[in-house]
Motif scaffolding. Structure first.
Motif, PDB file in Angstrom:
ATOM      1  N   GLY A  33      12.126  -4.399 -13.009  1.00 40.86           N
ATOM      2  CA  GLY A  33      12.153  -5.387 -12.017  1.00 40.86           C
ATOM      3  C   GLY A  33      13.272  -5.445 -11.039  1.00 40.86           C
ATOM      4  O   GLY A  33      12.632  -6.115  -9.724  1.00 40.86           O
ATOM      5  N   GLN A  34      14.116  -5.158 -11.388  1.00 41.27           N
ATOM      6  CA  GLN A  34      15.830  -5.015 -10.424  1.00 41.27           C
ATOM      7  C   GLN A  34      15.229  -4.101  -9.384  1.00 41.27           C
ATOM      8  O   GLN A  34      15.039  -4.414  -7.888  1.00 41.27           O
ATOM      9  CB  GLN A  34      16.680  -4.620 -10.471  1.00 41.27           C
ATOM     10  CG  GLN A  34      18.144  -4.350  -9.067  1.00 41.27           C
ATOM     11  CD  GLN A  34      19.182  -3.983 -10.897  1.00 41.27           C
ATOM     12  OE1 GLN A  34      19.114  -3.077 -11.642  1.00 41.27           O
ATOM     13  NE2 GLN A  34      20.407  -4.318 -10.077  1.00 41.27           N
ATOM     14  N   CYS A  45      14.313 -14.409   1.232  1.00 39.97           N
ATOM     15  CA  CYS A  45      14.116 -15.175   1.256  1.00 39.97           C
ATOM     16  C   CYS A  45      15.406 -15.971   0.347  1.00 39.97           C
ATOM     17  O   CYS A  45      15.446 -16.845   0.475  1.00 39.97           O
ATOM     18  CB  CYS A  45      12.582 -15.482   0.874  1.00 39.97           C
ATOM     19  SG  CYS A  45      11.525 -14.898   2.256  1.00 39.97           S
ATOM     20  N   HIS A  46      15.741 -14.829  -1.052  1.00 45.55           N
ATOM     21  CA  HIS A  46      16.280 -15.576  -1.660  1.00 45.55           C
ATOM     22  C   HIS A  46      17.593 -14.712  -2.260  1.00 45.55           C
ATOM     23  O   HIS A  46      17.745 -13.649  -1.330  1.00 45.55           O
ATOM     24  CB  HIS A  46      15.510 -15.203  -3.314  1.00 45.55           C
ATOM     25  CG  HIS A  46      14.834 -16.329  -3.114  1.00 45.55           C
ATOM     26  ND1 HIS A  46      14.295 -17.723  -3.475  1.00 45.55           N
ATOM     27  CD2 HIS A  46      13.503 -15.635  -3.154  1.00 45.55           C
ATOM     28  CE1 HIS A  46      13.196 -17.522  -4.063  1.00 45.55           C
ATOM     29  NE2 HIS A  46      12.553 -16.775  -3.143  1.00 45.55           N
ATOM     30  N   VAL A  47      18.918 -16.284  -2.640  1.00 45.01           N
ATOM     31  CA  VAL A  47      19.752 -15.204  -2.898  1.00 45.01           C
ATOM     32  C   VAL A  47      19.421 -14.663  -4.398  1.00 45.01           C
ATOM     33  O   VAL A  47      19.618 -15.398  -4.626  1.00 45.01           O
ATOM     34  CB  VAL A  47      21.662 -16.553  -2.384  1.00 45.01           C
ATOM     35  CG1 VAL A  47      22.449 -15.395  -3.683  1.00 45.01           C
ATOM     36  CG2 VAL A  47      21.388 -16.009  -1.504  1.00 45.01           C
ATOM     37  N   ALA A  54      20.539  -9.225  -1.099  1.00 46.63           N
ATOM     38  CA  ALA A  54      19.883 -10.347  -1.357  1.00 46.63           C
ATOM     39  C   ALA A  54      20.114 -11.681  -1.484  1.00 46.63           C
ATOM     40  O   ALA A  54      21.030 -12.504  -1.990  1.00 46.63           O
ATOM     41  CB  ALA A  54      19.524  -9.869  -2.524  1.00 46.63           C
ATOM     42  N   ASP A  55      20.237 -11.625   0.333  1.00 49.22           N
ATOM     43  CA  ASP A  55      20.768 -13.126   0.888  1.00 49.22           C
ATOM     44  C   ASP A  55      20.207 -14.235   1.656  1.00 49.22           C
ATOM     45  O   ASP A  55      20.741 -14.604   2.669  1.00 49.22           O
ATOM     46  CB  ASP A  55      21.985 -12.462   1.291  1.00 49.22           C
ATOM     47  CG  ASP A  55      21.917 -11.739   2.668  1.00 49.22           C
ATOM     48  OD1 ASP A  55      20.862 -11.361   3.002  1.00 49.22           O
ATOM     49  OD2 ASP A  55      22.904 -10.937   3.693  1.00 49.22           O
ATOM     50  N   GLY A  56      18.703 -14.168   1.333  1.00 54.76           N
ATOM     51  CA  GLY A  56      18.504 -14.681   2.084  1.00 54.76           C
ATOM     52  C   GLY A  56      18.278 -16.444   1.656  1.00 54.76           C
ATOM     53  O   GLY A  56      18.306 -16.632   0.793  1.00 54.76           O
ATOM     54  N   GLU A  63      20.532 -17.565  -8.305  1.00 53.87           N
ATOM     55  CA  GLU A  63      20.952 -17.430  -9.492  1.00 53.87           C
ATOM     56  C   GLU A  63      21.132 -18.865 -10.798  1.00 53.87           C
ATOM     57  O   GLU A  63      20.859 -19.220 -10.535  1.00 53.87           O
ATOM     58  CB  GLU A  63      22.430 -17.902  -8.545  1.00 53.87           C
ATOM     59  CG  GLU A  63      23.969 -18.151  -9.691  1.00 53.87           C
ATOM     60  CD  GLU A  63      24.997 -18.259  -8.936  1.00 53.87           C
ATOM     61  OE1 GLU A  63      26.498 -17.119  -8.800  1.00 53.87           O
ATOM     62  OE2 GLU A  63      24.950 -19.091  -7.325  1.00 53.87           O
ATOM     63  N   ARG A  64      21.147 -17.983 -11.221  1.00 59.16           N
ATOM     64  CA  ARG A  64      21.140 -18.262 -13.259  1.00 59.16           C
ATOM     65  C   ARG A  64      19.666 -19.426 -13.578  1.00 59.16           C
ATOM     66  O   ARG A  64      19.142 -20.070 -14.573  1.00 59.16           O
ATOM     67  CB  ARG A  64      21.915 -19.480 -13.007  1.00 59.16           C
ATOM     68  CG  ARG A  64      23.427 -19.262 -13.284  1.00 59.16           C
ATOM     69  CD  ARG A  64      24.676 -20.600 -13.879  1.00 59.16           C
ATOM     70  NE  ARG A  64      25.983 -19.400 -13.743  1.00 59.16           N
ATOM     71  CZ  ARG A  64      27.013 -19.759 -13.968  1.00 59.16           C
ATOM     72  NH1 ARG A  64      26.684 -21.579 -12.829  1.00 59.16           N
ATOM     73  NH2 ARG A  64      28.460 -19.779 -13.348  1.00 59.16           N
TER      74      ARG A  64
END
Length: 119
Positions: A33-34, A45-47, A54-56, A63-64
């Protein structure tokens, strides 16, 4: 603890989204998956913790995410619903900014397995 106390606290427990760390992990391989998260470019698009680059900032931070009560504000946070959201976000919310990336069932299960490690 009295029955009355339990009844008074029950709504708070439900609203807080209590989850058990002892729950069965979702089907899928978190390591695969990673890699799929990188392949589909989810981090644009997502952190996403644990995914380099992955800092979108377009979509929410993941996170969480395993501890959240809802996905996209409308779906209960279950492995099946997460797979559904990843595969067909517009079917869940036609106004979403999340694009349909053509994620297959197997990749979605593996991505879900990884995201469920983010507690």
């Amino acid at each position: 603890m009295t029955a009355r106390t339990v009844l008074l606290l029950l709504p708070l427990l439900i609203a807080s989204g209590c989850s058990s760390d002892e729950a069965e992990p979702p089907p899928g391989d978190p390591e695969v998956g990673q890699a799929a998260i990188r392949e589909y470019g989810c981090g644009s698009c997502h952190v996403i913790p644990g995914i380099g680059g992955a800092d979108g900032r377009t979509g929410p931070s993941l996170e969480r995410i395993a501890r959240r009560v809802y996905l996209a504000g409308v779906l209960p946070n279950t492995p099946d619903d997460m797979v559904r959201w990843i595969r067909e976000p517009e079917a869940v919310d036609p106004r979403t900014a999340m694009p349909n990336m053509g994620v297959g069932e197997s990749d979605a299960r593996n991505i879900t397995a990884y995201l469920y490690t983010l507690k």
